[in-house]
Write a protein that holds these residues in place. Structure first.
Motif, PDB file in Angstrom:
ATOM      1  N   ALA A 179     -10.129  10.030   5.727  1.00  0.00           N
ATOM      2  CA  ALA A 179     -11.216  10.911   5.372  1.00  0.00           C
ATOM      3  C   ALA A 179     -12.443  10.071   5.821  1.00  0.00           C
ATOM      4  O   ALA A 179     -12.566   9.058   5.880  1.00  0.00           O
TER       5      ALA A 179
ATOM      6  N   GLU B 242      -8.948  19.423  12.302  1.00  0.00           N
ATOM      7  CA  GLU B 242      -7.334  19.949  12.873  1.00  0.00           C
ATOM      8  C   GLU B 242      -7.643  21.379  13.716  1.00  0.00           C
ATOM      9  O   GLU B 242      -8.276  22.092  13.510  1.00  0.00           O
TER      10      GLU B 242
ATOM     11  N   TRP C 160      -1.016  16.110   7.862  1.00  0.00           N
ATOM     12  CA  TRP C 160      -1.048  15.399   6.218  1.00  0.00           C
ATOM     13  C   TRP C 160      -1.920  14.131   6.373  1.00  0.00           C
ATOM     14  O   TRP C 160      -2.369  13.946   5.458  1.00  0.00           O
ATOM     15  N   ARG C 161      -2.020  13.786   7.718  1.00  0.00           N
ATOM     16  CA  ARG C 161      -2.899  12.605   7.706  1.00  0.00           C
ATOM     17  C   ARG C 161      -4.335  12.699   7.371  1.00  0.00           C
ATOM     18  O   ARG C 161      -5.034  11.581   7.003  1.00  0.00           O
ATOM     19  N   SER C 162      -4.850  13.827   7.398  1.00  0.00           N
ATOM     20  CA  SER C 162      -6.178  14.014   6.911  1.00  0.00           C
ATOM     21  C   SER C 162      -6.291  13.803   5.384  1.00  0.00           C
ATOM     22  O   SER C 162      -7.513  13.484   5.331  1.00  0.00           O
ATOM     23  N   ARG C 163      -5.337  13.827   4.817  1.00  0.00           N
ATOM     24  CA  ARG C 163      -5.575  13.464   3.397  1.00  0.00           C
ATOM     25  C   ARG C 163      -5.903  11.795   3.180  1.00  0.00           C
ATOM     26  O   ARG C 163      -6.856  11.569   2.472  1.00  0.00           O
ATOM     27  N   GLU C 164      -5.481  10.924   3.830  1.00  0.00           N
ATOM     28  CA  GLU C 164      -5.778   9.572   3.904  1.00  0.00           C
ATOM     29  C   GLU C 164      -7.010   9.226   4.853  1.00  0.00           C
ATOM     30  O   GLU C 164      -7.801   8.330   4.454  1.00  0.00           O
TER      31      GLU C 164
END
Ligand code: ADP
Ligand code: MG
Length: 749
Positions: A128, A91, A122-126
């Motif tokens: 991975a 990011e 927030w997309r970094s949460r899924e």
């Protein structure tokens, strides 16, 4: 539309499904099952409106969860769907304005692609590292590296797909094929998949369009099972067998539609036409300077039998250029004239219409011509002549009318139109033919002529509602054509020899054509008959040299010492019809020795003294097209010579096609080669006046036996039960197949 919209929409719409409280059927509106937004997006993307429509939107291919597709070959600017694994996620904040960019690198083990998302950290949460999924979007090239901006994606280890625990389950999970659907920029593959899953889950029992005996004989699945397995296969074997079933079902339903249409068309009524003793036809036959070939006789008898009936004729006559179709058609016209009616001949261009008039007048001879008063009606006619022609048509004086689409104008009417002959049908729009049919107070007989040999499968599929006659033999006394490939890649020196060879022909008092793929340098002739495959890979590579153009070659040839004495003139689609016509007349009269032309000469231009044809960049033309072009020479007693000049490399597909043309004069064989080497849609497209193939799983190049089997079953069934009363599910499938637009295009075929 996004996947979650689809789910939300469907969730709220399903309980209040207005179609039927009990079950969703193939005819249910998508909006009632999926909700308006999703249905709207699907309709816009794929033109689907019913459950049956979307369930026939079959996967293009299947991916495995374990499979990684080639990232290194992604085409820029295209919508792609790929299976890949997340490598790293980064990011960063933007310098120039507030916000952040999420950069996700994904890989298939070979290539790497970057996904970018603005202000969606927030997309970094899924997303991975290590997670796999399907990613879809438009590929762009950002500073030399490929990326997808704001792609849609579906991760494999979302809850529904929870990672399996034991090894066997893991293997099974990895081996379950994932359907990859034809997608667009607005609707991604898995969004289609989600919608289809909702349909399959809510669909009631699906009646089987195939009669039981047919299904059992071929060992096919029940229709509902096949739909389930093509969309939700558990293994490759599942979709293989589903595809077999659906492919046969498609062939069978189509053949039932065509066979039924054929029998309905025969129930209409028209005026039977028969020759009278001592009438026009008898006089014509008595004066004919040659004997009809056996094929001309046979086809003539088939037509005569059709014309004598109250059911309107719907017949296609196919035969090589020069096989004598025009004479056969003219005899049909005289039969109609004998019964007091008129016949109209519809030609695709002004040049051809004018040529037909000249040759028909000449063939009829002065007496018959004076009595039958053939008139020409084209858009170019001066007002006074046009009025005169119209008057002769409406009064019935002109028994033979020849024209272009101008014949379809509103001010045009006939006294008693008994027969419509359409020349070179694939160049004429289906709507135009239909308009001409409607010119008669009662439906006229229709005869379609084509010089494009049509492989049996295509005849069954595209013209399944027409009767087909074939003139296979050429009149005796044709001197034949010799064809040679001039392979510039291997033998650059032969380029000069081509012009010497042309000069030798001219020295014998003969004439020649030189055909180029373009009119002016660097500009392919759009709308001309350069076939669509000229742009497909392997035919002409994108970085190939610019196509030879009429203008540049004309200048070059005029400078050649070998051709110094030759009178050379251009002919192409950008000239006025008047200029084209004038050039053709001059060529026919022997006042021009060499025409440097585009494919405008492909159809029907008839000069017996023309013996040589040179085709430049022959690999840029379709196989059938080259064959048609070649038919322009060797038409009289003079042997023809055809030189196919190409720069394509030995062994390339492009070269193979040119070699195929040089190797045989059999148009049917070449049509089959064409079919095998070209894209299906192109083949059907060029025959259907640019209309699109509506076939889904069926492939006319490879499914010939299957189509023939389906047709035989369809004929047997409809012969005994024309309205399909005993097979309601099939009747419904046929009705669905012939939705309004398709019905129109098929019945006009
Ligand atoms: P097509 O329309 O199939 O290309 P045409 O009807 O124009 O062929 O015929 C080509 C030429 O052959 C014409 O000059 C025609 O008069 C001539 N022809 C037609 N049938 C015969 C035949 N049976 N014997 C000799 N010449 C023929
Ligand atoms: Mg002809």
């Amino acid at each position: 539309m996004t996947g979650s919209d689809a789910a939300a929409d469907a969730g709220s719409a399903q309980p209040s499904n207005a179609d039927s409280p009990t079950a969703v059927t193939l005819d249910s509106k998508l909006a009632n099952v999926l909700g308006g937004r999703t249905a709207g997006a699907l309709a816009k993307a794929f033109g689907v409106t019913t459950v049956g429509d979307l369930l026939s939107h079959y996967p293009r291919r299947y991916a495995l969860r374990g499979e990684l597709t080639a990232l290194s070959m992604l085409p820029v600017d295209e919508n792609v769907t790929i299976v890949a694994e997340v490598l790293e996620v980064r990011e960063r904040t933007m310098k120039s304005r507030r916000g952040s960019i999420l950069e996700v690198k994904i890989s298939d083990g070979k290539g790497v692609l970057t996904l970018t998302f603005f202000n969606q950290a927030w997309r970094s949460r899924e997303l991975a590292p290590g997670v796999r999924g399907i990613f879809a979007g438009k590929v762009s090239d950002y500073r030399g590296s490929l990326q997808l901006a704001h792609p849609d994606y579906e991760l494999f280890d979302a809850q529904a797909d929870a990672a399996p625990v034991d090894a066997q389950a893991a293997k099974k999970w990895a081996e379950t094929p994932i359907p990859i659907y034809p997608a667009t920029g607005t609707v991604a593959s898995w969004q289609v998949q989600k919608s289809i899953e909702i349909l399959l889950d809510s669909l009631g029992p699906v009646p089987d369009p195939l009669p039981d005996d047919v299904r059992e004989e071929r060992g096919l699945l029940p229709y509902g099972t096949a739909l389930e397995r093509i969309h939700r296969p558990r293994s490759d074997a599942d979709w293989h067998s589903a595809r077999d079933t659906l492919r046969y079902t498609e062939a069978f339903v189509l053949q039932c539609a065509l066979v039924q249409q054929h029998s309905v068309a025969r129930e209409r009524h028209t005026t039977p036409r028969a020759p009278v003793p001592g009438g026009y036809l008898a006089r014509f036959d008595a004066a004919l300077s040659f004997q009809l070939t056996a094929d001309q006789d046979t086809v003539g008898a088939e037509i005569a039998r059709d014309l004598a009936q109250t059911a309107p004729m719907n017949r296609l006559v196919q035969g090589e250029v020069g096989s004598g179709k025009t004479v056969v058609a003219l005899r049909a016209m005289l039969t109609v004239a004998d019964s007091g009616g008129q016949a109209a001949l519809l030609a695709p261009t002004e040049v051809l219409a004018a040529q037909h008039l000249r040759s028909i007048v000449a063939t009829l001879g002065p007496d018959l011509a004076a009595e039958l008063m053939p008139v020409l009606l084209t858009g170019q006619l001066p007002a006074a002549e046009r009025r005169k022609a119209l008057l002769r048509m409406v009064s019935g004086q002109a028994r033979i009318v020849i024209g272009t689409h101008a014949l379809l104008g509103e001010s045009v009417s006939f006294f008693d139109l008994g027969l419509v002959v359409v020349d070179e049908q694939h160049r004429f729009g289906v709507d135009q033919r239909e308009a001409l049919r409607l010119k008669g107070a009662i439906p006229p007989h229709v005869l379609v002529l084509t010089a494009t040999p049509i492989p049996r499968t295509i005849a069954m599929t595209v013209f399944g509602d027409l009767d087909v006659s074939t003139i296979a033999m050429l009149p005796a006394g044709r001197a034949g054509i010799q064809s040679f490939v001039v392979p510039l890649a291997d033998k650059p020196a032969w380029a000069l020899r081509v012009w010497d060879r042309l000069a030798e022909e001219l020295a014998l008092g003969r004439q020649g054509f030189v055909v180029c793929p373009a009119i002016a340098p660097k500009e392919p002739e759009e709308g001309e008959s350069l076939e669509p495959d000229a742009t497909t890979p392997g035919v002409a590579t994108p970085d190939a040299a610019a196509p030879t153009s009429v203008e540049s070659l004309l200048a070059e040839l005029r400078r050649k010492p070998a051709l110094a004495a030759a009178r050379i003139a251009p002919l192409h689609g950008r000239m006025t019809s008047e200029a084209k016509d004038q050039t053709m007349r001059a060529f026919a009269a022997g006042e021009i020795d060499v025409l440097v032309a585009t494919t405008v000469i492909e159809v029907g231009v008839d000069v017996a003294n023309a013996s040589a044809m040179v085709v430049m960049d022959a690999d840029r033309f379709g196989v059938s097209q080259l064959h048609q072009l070649r038919g322009r020479v060797g038409r009289g007693g003079v042997p023809g010579l055809c030189l196919l000049v190409t720069s394509a490399q030995t062994g390339s597909l492009a070269r193979e096609r040119v070699e195929a043309v040089a190797a045989t004069l059999d148009g049917f064989e070449l049509a089959q080669v064409d079919l095998e080497l070209r894209q299906e849609g192109d083949v059907l497209g060029s025959i259907q006046s640019g209309g699109r193939s509506s076939l889904r799983l069926l492939r006319v190049a490879t499914d010939g036996d299957l189509i023939a089997d389906a047709r035989a079953h369809a004929q047997r069934l409809i012969g005994g039960d024309p309205a399909l009363r005993t097979e309601p599910a099939l009747r419904e499938a046929v009705r669905r197949r012939l939705d309004d637009s398709e019905r129109a295009s098929l019945s006009k075929g």
